[in-house]
Design an enzyme around this catalytic site. Structure first.
Site, mmCIF file in Angstrom:
data_model
loop_
_atom_site.group_PDB
_atom_site.id
_atom_site.type_symbol
_atom_site.label_atom_id
_atom_site.label_comp_id
_atom_site.label_asym_id
_atom_site.label_seq_id
_atom_site.Cartn_x
_atom_site.Cartn_y
_atom_site.Cartn_z
ATOM 1 N N ALA A 194 0.823 -1.218 -0.040
ATOM 2 C CA ALA A 194 -0.108 0.040 -0.038
ATOM 3 C C ALA A 194 1.002 1.174 -0.007
ATOM 4 O O ALA A 194 1.932 1.277 0.735
ATOM 5 C CB ALA A 194 -1.021 0.062 1.225
ATOM 6 N N GLY A 202 0.528 -4.724 1.112
ATOM 7 C CA GLY A 202 -0.532 -4.866 0.192
ATOM 8 C C GLY A 202 -0.219 -5.597 -1.196
ATOM 9 O O GLY A 202 -1.137 -6.506 -1.911
ATOM 10 N N GLU A 227 -0.627 -9.045 -0.523
ATOM 11 C CA GLU A 227 -1.981 -9.550 -0.313
ATOM 12 C C GLU A 227 -2.827 -9.497 -1.695
ATOM 13 O O GLU A 227 -3.769 -10.441 -1.674
ATOM 14 C CB GLU A 227 -2.582 -8.399 0.430
ATOM 15 C CG GLU A 227 -1.935 -8.633 2.081
ATOM 16 C CD GLU A 227 -2.275 -7.534 3.153
ATOM 17 O OE1 GLU A 227 -2.015 -6.188 2.468
ATOM 18 O OE2 GLU A 227 -2.931 -7.609 4.060
HETATM 19 N N1 CO8 Z 1 4.397 3.181 -0.778
HETATM 20 C C1 CO8 Z 1 4.864 4.255 -1.283
HETATM 21 N N2 CO8 Z 1 6.210 4.470 -1.952
HETATM 22 C C2 CO8 Z 1 6.987 3.463 -2.171
HETATM 23 C C3 CO8 Z 1 6.652 2.194 -1.473
HETATM 24 C C4 CO8 Z 1 5.257 2.164 -0.801
HETATM 25 N N3 CO8 Z 1 4.969 1.084 -0.020
HETATM 26 N N4 CO8 Z 1 7.607 1.213 -1.826
HETATM 27 C C5 CO8 Z 1 8.650 1.842 -2.451
HETATM 28 N N5 CO8 Z 1 8.227 3.141 -2.606
HETATM 29 C C6 CO8 Z 1 8.762 4.255 -3.333
HETATM 30 C C7 CO8 Z 1 10.134 4.912 -2.558
HETATM 31 O O1 CO8 Z 1 9.677 5.753 -1.620
HETATM 32 C C8 CO8 Z 1 10.921 5.238 -3.620
HETATM 33 O O2 CO8 Z 1 10.483 6.387 -3.971
HETATM 34 P P1 CO8 Z 1 11.479 7.813 -4.002
HETATM 35 O O3 CO8 Z 1 12.538 7.428 -5.006
HETATM 36 O O4 CO8 Z 1 10.668 8.756 -4.613
HETATM 37 O O5 CO8 Z 1 11.780 7.835 -2.732
HETATM 38 C C9 CO8 Z 1 10.911 4.208 -4.773
HETATM 39 O O6 CO8 Z 1 9.514 3.619 -4.615
HETATM 40 C C10 CO8 Z 1 11.795 3.332 -4.913
HETATM 41 O O7 CO8 Z 1 12.125 2.646 -3.742
HETATM 42 P P2 CO8 Z 1 13.310 2.693 -2.740
HETATM 43 O O8 CO8 Z 1 14.168 3.581 -3.164
HETATM 44 O O9 CO8 Z 1 13.094 2.234 -1.333
HETATM 45 O O10 CO8 Z 1 13.785 1.102 -3.428
HETATM 46 P P3 CO8 Z 1 14.945 -0.148 -2.627
HETATM 47 O O11 CO8 Z 1 15.415 -0.790 -3.924
HETATM 48 O O12 CO8 Z 1 15.796 0.796 -1.986
HETATM 49 O O13 CO8 Z 1 13.919 -0.989 -1.846
HETATM 50 C C11 CO8 Z 1 12.014 -2.041 -0.982
HETATM 51 C C12 CO8 Z 1 13.021 -1.563 -2.265
HETATM 52 C C13 CO8 Z 1 12.765 -2.842 -0.187
HETATM 53 C C14 CO8 Z 1 10.722 -2.621 -1.873
HETATM 54 C C15 CO8 Z 1 11.407 -0.572 -0.183
HETATM 55 O O14 CO8 Z 1 11.131 0.281 -1.324
HETATM 56 C C16 CO8 Z 1 10.729 -0.960 0.724
HETATM 57 O O15 CO8 Z 1 10.906 -1.501 1.743
HETATM 58 N N6 CO8 Z 1 9.399 -0.356 0.545
HETATM 59 C C17 CO8 Z 1 8.218 -0.426 1.377
HETATM 60 C C18 CO8 Z 1 7.647 -2.019 1.421
HETATM 61 C C19 CO8 Z 1 6.644 -2.037 2.746
HETATM 62 O O16 CO8 Z 1 6.746 -1.738 3.797
HETATM 63 N N7 CO8 Z 1 5.377 -2.106 2.078
HETATM 64 C C20 CO8 Z 1 4.207 -2.612 3.002
HETATM 65 C C21 CO8 Z 1 3.500 -1.310 3.038
HETATM 66 S S1 CO8 Z 1 2.076 -1.279 4.116
HETATM 67 C C22 CO8 Z 1 0.907 -2.276 3.387
HETATM 68 O O17 CO8 Z 1 0.905 -2.633 2.197
HETATM 69 C C23 CO8 Z 1 -0.305 -2.504 4.063
HETATM 70 C C24 CO8 Z 1 -0.402 -1.503 5.341
HETATM 71 C C25 CO8 Z 1 -1.835 -2.250 5.991
HETATM 72 C C26 CO8 Z 1 -1.994 -1.265 7.114
HETATM 73 C C27 CO8 Z 1 -3.405 -1.337 7.628
HETATM 74 C C28 CO8 Z 1 -4.144 -0.043 8.228
HETATM 75 C C29 CO8 Z 1 -5.544 -0.107 8.435
#
Ligand code: CO8
Length: 261
Positions: free
Chosen positions: A67, A112, A115
């Protein structure tokens, strides 16, 4: 090609190919993506010429990295409750479409993203794919079905391990654990997924929907109820033109000519 902004939709014969298209954000799932996916899946469900769909991510790095964290970071808690955040993923056509669809996971499928892939009927993964439920590292937990679908797919031990440590599972472990049905080299992923989708699209349509429904119900009923449902649905299929045609074609040693009803 469609006019969506966050996804690409294309019909290849009887297969609808949907591509998450925010590669700059690793195809993170925001509200706009959800709205477009709901629309695309509704169109897929309504179009009789379309028999199977494939969902994948653009770029080589991610299916979907979760997400969209940037959309959630400043959102007040009451708004998550008031708009029943993420409910669209459960109640709409994405997770409840009656026609079969496959997730072709080409890289990160996290939070997400994992999921969403698990909402598919099955997952074909590239050897580079990585699955995870890392929400705990953000101070939250899965919100789009991860705690339920992952546990049903891989069992309590692996699901607890993934959710509590937030670690990623590679494609080989995912296949071994029953999360994905096939693993192929990244450059052969779309060919494999399209081949599987075309095979399904070539099956009698009503039988395909019934097979899907039967397997899905295995997670929601007792064994006895499930076996009864299976028998009843089997019996209903015997009333279709395709049952008559399929069995006749077998006996006459020829290809079946499906009617889809
Ligand atoms: N959301 C928004 N932007 C993202 C996300 C994300 N989930 N993942 C990556 N991006 C963006 C980064 O911010 C970055 O953008 P920018 O260049 O503008 O900074 C771009 O994508 C590239 O990402 P990275 O530079 O981080 O790339 P890396 O190769 O260094 O890392 C990873 C790749 C390991 C995948 C890393 O991006 C990461 O850890 N991403 C987040 C993964 C994560 O935590 N996902 C779970 C999100 S929460 C969810 O899905 C459900 C929430 C449920 C909540 C329930 C509430 C009711």
């Amino acid at each position: 090609m469609s006019t969506y902004e966050n996804i690409l939709v294309e019909q290849r014969g009887a297969v609808t190919l949907v591509t998450l298209n925010r590669p700059q954000a690793l195809n993170a799932l925001n509200s706009a993506v959800l709205g477009e996916l709901i629309d695309a899946f509704a169109a897929f469900q309504a179009d009789d010429s379309q028999r199977c769909a494939v969902l994948t991510g653009s770029g080589e790095k991610a299916f979907a990295a979760g997400a969209d964290i940037k959309e959630m970071v400043d959102k007040p808690s009451v708004d998550f409750f008031l708009d029943d955040h993420f409910s669209g993923w459960q109640s709409d056509l994405v997770s409840r479409t009656r026609k079969p669809w496959i997730a072709a996971v080409n890289g990160f499928a996290l939070g997400g993203g994992c999921e969403l892939a698990m909402m598919a009927d099955f997952i074909i993964a590239a050897d580079t794919a990585k699955f995870g439920q890392p929400e705990i590292k953000l101070g939250v937990a899965p919100g789009m079905g991860g705690s339920q679908r992952l546990t049903r797919a891989v069992g309590k031990a692996k699901a607890m391990d993934m959710c509590l440590t937030g670690r990623m599972m590679d494609a080989e472990e995912a296949e071994r654990s029953g999360l994905v049905s096939r693993v192929v080299p990244l450059d052969g992923l779309m060919e494999e997924a399209m081949k599987a989708a075309e095979a399904i699209a070539g099956m009698p349509a009503m039988a395909a929907m019934v097979n899907k429904e039967m397997v899905d119900k295995a997670f929601e009923t007792t064994l006895e109820q499930g076996l009864l449902l299976e028998r009843r649905l089997f019996q209903i299929l015997t009333a279709t033109e395709d049952k008559v045609e399929g069995m006749k074609a077998f006996v006459e040693k020829r290809e079946a000519n499906w009617k889809g009803r």
